[in-house]
Design a protein around this motif. Structure first.
Motif, PDB file in Angstrom:
ATOM      1  N   PHE A  21       0.851  -1.190   0.000  1.00  0.00           N
ATOM      2  CA  PHE A  21       0.000   0.000   0.000  1.00  0.00           C
ATOM      3  C   PHE A  21       0.884   1.236   0.000  1.00  0.00           C
ATOM      4  O   PHE A  21       2.089   1.167   0.284  1.00  0.00           O
ATOM      5  N   SER A  22       0.282   2.390  -0.312  1.00  0.00           N
ATOM      6  CA  SER A  22       1.053   3.643  -0.363  1.00  0.00           C
ATOM      7  C   SER A  22       0.130   4.824  -0.097  1.00  0.00           C
ATOM      8  O   SER A  22      -1.099   4.721  -0.205  1.00  0.00           O
ATOM      9  N   HIS A  23       0.741   5.938   0.306  1.00  0.00           N
ATOM     10  CA  HIS A  23       0.049   7.229   0.484  1.00  0.00           C
ATOM     11  C   HIS A  23      -1.136   7.142   1.455  1.00  0.00           C
ATOM     12  O   HIS A  23      -2.201   7.702   1.194  1.00  0.00           O
ATOM     13  N   LEU A  24      -0.940   6.442   2.573  1.00  0.00           N
ATOM     14  CA  LEU A  24      -2.008   6.362   3.573  1.00  0.00           C
ATOM     15  C   LEU A  24      -1.883   7.522   4.551  1.00  0.00           C
ATOM     16  O   LEU A  24      -0.857   7.689   5.199  1.00  0.00           O
ATOM     17  N   ASP A  25      -2.954   8.310   4.640  1.00  0.00           N
ATOM     18  CA  ASP A  25      -3.021   9.410   5.614  1.00  0.00           C
ATOM     19  C   ASP A  25      -4.227   9.139   6.519  1.00  0.00           C
ATOM     20  O   ASP A  25      -5.374   9.349   6.124  1.00  0.00           O
ATOM     21  N   LEU A  26      -3.944   8.666   7.737  1.00  0.00           N
ATOM     22  CA  LEU A  26      -5.005   8.286   8.665  1.00  0.00           C
ATOM     23  C   LEU A  26      -4.709   8.843  10.047  1.00  0.00           C
ATOM     24  O   LEU A  26      -3.541   9.030  10.412  1.00  0.00           O
ATOM     25  N   VAL A  27      -5.784   9.068  10.818  1.00  0.00           N
ATOM     26  CA  VAL A  27      -5.639   9.512  12.207  1.00  0.00           C
ATOM     27  C   VAL A  27      -6.516   8.615  13.078  1.00  0.00           C
ATOM     28  O   VAL A  27      -7.703   8.429  12.804  1.00  0.00           O
TER      29      VAL A  27
END
Length: 527
Positions: A21-27
């Motif tokens: 996977f790539s470019h994961l932006d999670l909080v």
């Protein structure tokens, strides 16, 4: 600062360079978040990155607070104890030396005087009757999972990370886990396919090959949103197909008009009404115009086809499998299984099953229930003929099949198609490919070697080779079929079993699965 885990442009690839996977932006804040997705999309890898057990290939993970991981205990050493699992053996040894008056001043300064009380409390919260010295090898799979949960409680972290925590848990263990998460005031990130557990989440993060998407609410809210997305994809497909048809129709009309003009010009030229230089100029203009129109039509057709293919791909990812099966021919009153006072086990001094009688008739759907260690898998082994009973008798229909989690009836060295023809001798290639296509093994997918399949694919292949038979078994026996499967695989299996008209005997702790396949009777082995 409140506890939180943040991923910034996070990416991870396997050691051989394959991107997962790539470019994961999670909080992730102080909330309960379920992570779902097909096997292989990187759910467990993401959890390991959040725990700091792996280094990201790209981006980074920012952790504010303390984190603890609930681990699946697969293998244990013969002498390994709960104290070893919790990493507190040395701390307990200090307390024992202190009680005996043998501890050093440094050890007394480091001693955790609340440890034993907190340990007892953690074990009690998960309903496990054990202590620090209990050997893990003496516990069942479900009891080991409870012990692992207690270990996380003992650590008292700000954020819990749990990977398939309900696998191998009996009903009591599942209830203990649900109670734990219901009362948890910190953050919890849960990778799971358990819909009952996912219903308790505050949010769902779905991972696909395209990335990760967050949905507010629990499993039901997530499914409602996915239904809306499916309806939108189906609408887009209809629009794209209509546009494609219109483009093709206009292109055909343009071709026919050009052919008529060319024919009229040829007739006029043949009569000599037009100078040759003018005929040549008109011909060149017509060829250029025709070529431009053809290229424009081809480009429009390609764009419309791409839109239609994209919508179709979204539908295939969102839509559950629909299966049509050959009838088993099982009459309503026919006896499919009869156990008469069966006793069986592994140690003559301690039978697992004692004087058990059970009868199934017609297309009944029966679930075998009971806590870990009550003999459910042993009973299925007796019914399938893998374990000989010590006393009593077992009668069953001749046409039956049993599935365990490894789909042992399949030869791992053969392809799915070869296994189908091995289990269904006399079927031709067309019948084989048609049957496998119903279970989403189309074209080259049917040629995959079984040993290379994921757990979900393997079980689906086993069902395809038996339920997809021209003469399906009249009795199907399943042992914990949903363990380790992703939600898409479970939906596919539910679809197949719903279409099946034979008798079904299943061991499962997954109540949502039992409801989905219309189980009508439960047999409890407790006691």
């Amino acid at each position: 600062m409140p506890a939180a885990i943040t991923t910034l442009d996070l990416g991870w690839s396997t050691p051989d360079g394959h991107p997962v996977f790539s470019h994961l932006d999670l909080v992730f804040n102080a909330e309960r978040v379920g992570i779902v997705g097909r096997n292989g999309v990187g759910k467990t890898s993401l959890l390991k990155l959040l725990a700091g057990e792996r280094e990201p290939t790209a981006g980074r993970v920012v952790v504010d607070g303390t984190v603890a991981v609930l681990r699946q205990i697969v293998q244990v050493g013969l002498g390994e104890t709960i104290a070893d699992l919790f990493g507190i053996a040395d701390d307990l040894a200090i307390l024992r030396r202190a009680d005996a008056g043998m501890a050093t001043a440094a050890e007394l300064a480091e001693a955790d005087w609340t440890l034993e009380a907190r340990l007892a409390s953690a074990l009690a919260r998960v309903g496990l009757e054990a202590d620090a010295g209990t050997r893990l090898a003496s516990l069942s799979g479900g009891q080991r999972t409870r012990a692992a949960i207690a270990g996380v409680l003992l650590a008292d972290p700000d954020i819990l990370l749990l990977d398939e925590p309900t696998n191998n848990l009996d009903r009591e263990g599942r209830a203990a886990l649900l109670d734990l998460l219901a009362s948890w005031r910190g953050g919890a990130i849960v990778v799971s396919h358990d819909r009952e557990l996912l219903e308790t989440m505050d949010a769902i993060v779905e991972m696909t090959s395209l990335g990760a998407t967050r949905y507010g609410g629990n499993w039901s809210h997530y499914r409602e949103r996915k239904a809306i997305e499916l309806a939108a994809a189906q609408h887009d497909l209809k629009v794209a197909e209509r546009q494609l048809g219109e483009i093709e129709r206009k292109a055909q009309v343009a071709i026919e008009r050009k052919q008529k003009r060319d024919a009229a010009g040829s007739r006029k030229g043949a009569r000599g009404d037009m100078p040759r230089i003018l005929i040549g100029a008109r011909k060149e203009r017509a060829e250029n115009s025709g070529g431009e129109n053809a290229r424009l039509a081809e480009r429009q057709k390609g764009e419309a086809s791409a839109v239609a293919a994209s919508a179709q791909d979204r539908i295939e990812r969102l839509e559950t499998m629909k299966v049509s099966l050959a009838p088993t021919g099982l009459p309503g009153g026919k006896m499919v299984l009869e156990l008469d006072r069966v006793t069986a086990g592994y140690d003559q001094a301690s039978p697992v099953i004692r004087n058990l009688s059970l009868t199934m008739t017609g297309p009944e759907r029966v679930a075998i229930m009971g806590p870990n260690g009550s003999g459910k898998t042993t009973l299925l082994g007796v019914i399938a003929g893998r374990i000989a009973p010590w006393s009593g008798s077992v009668d069953r229909v001749a046409r039956f099949a049993m599935f365990d989690q490894a789909a042992a009836l399949l030869d791992p060295a053969l392809s799915i198609a070869d296994n189908y023809q091995r289990l269904n001798p006399g079927t031709d290639d067309f019948a084989c490919r048609s049957a496998l296509a119903h279970f989403r093994f189309r074209a080259d997918a049917a040629l995959q070697r079984v040993g290379t399949l994921s757990g979900g694919e393997m079980l689906r292949a086993g069902l395809a080779c038996t339920l997809g038979s021209p003469t399906p078994p009249q009795l199907l026996i399943l042992d914990e079929p949903t363990n380790h499967l992703d939600l898409d695989s479970i939906a596919a299996i539910e679809a197949a079993l719903t279409a099946y008209d034979g008798a079904l005997l299943v061991v499962s702790h997954d109540e949502a699965f039992l409801d989905a396949i219309d189980v009508v009777r439960r047999v409890d082995l407790t006691g």
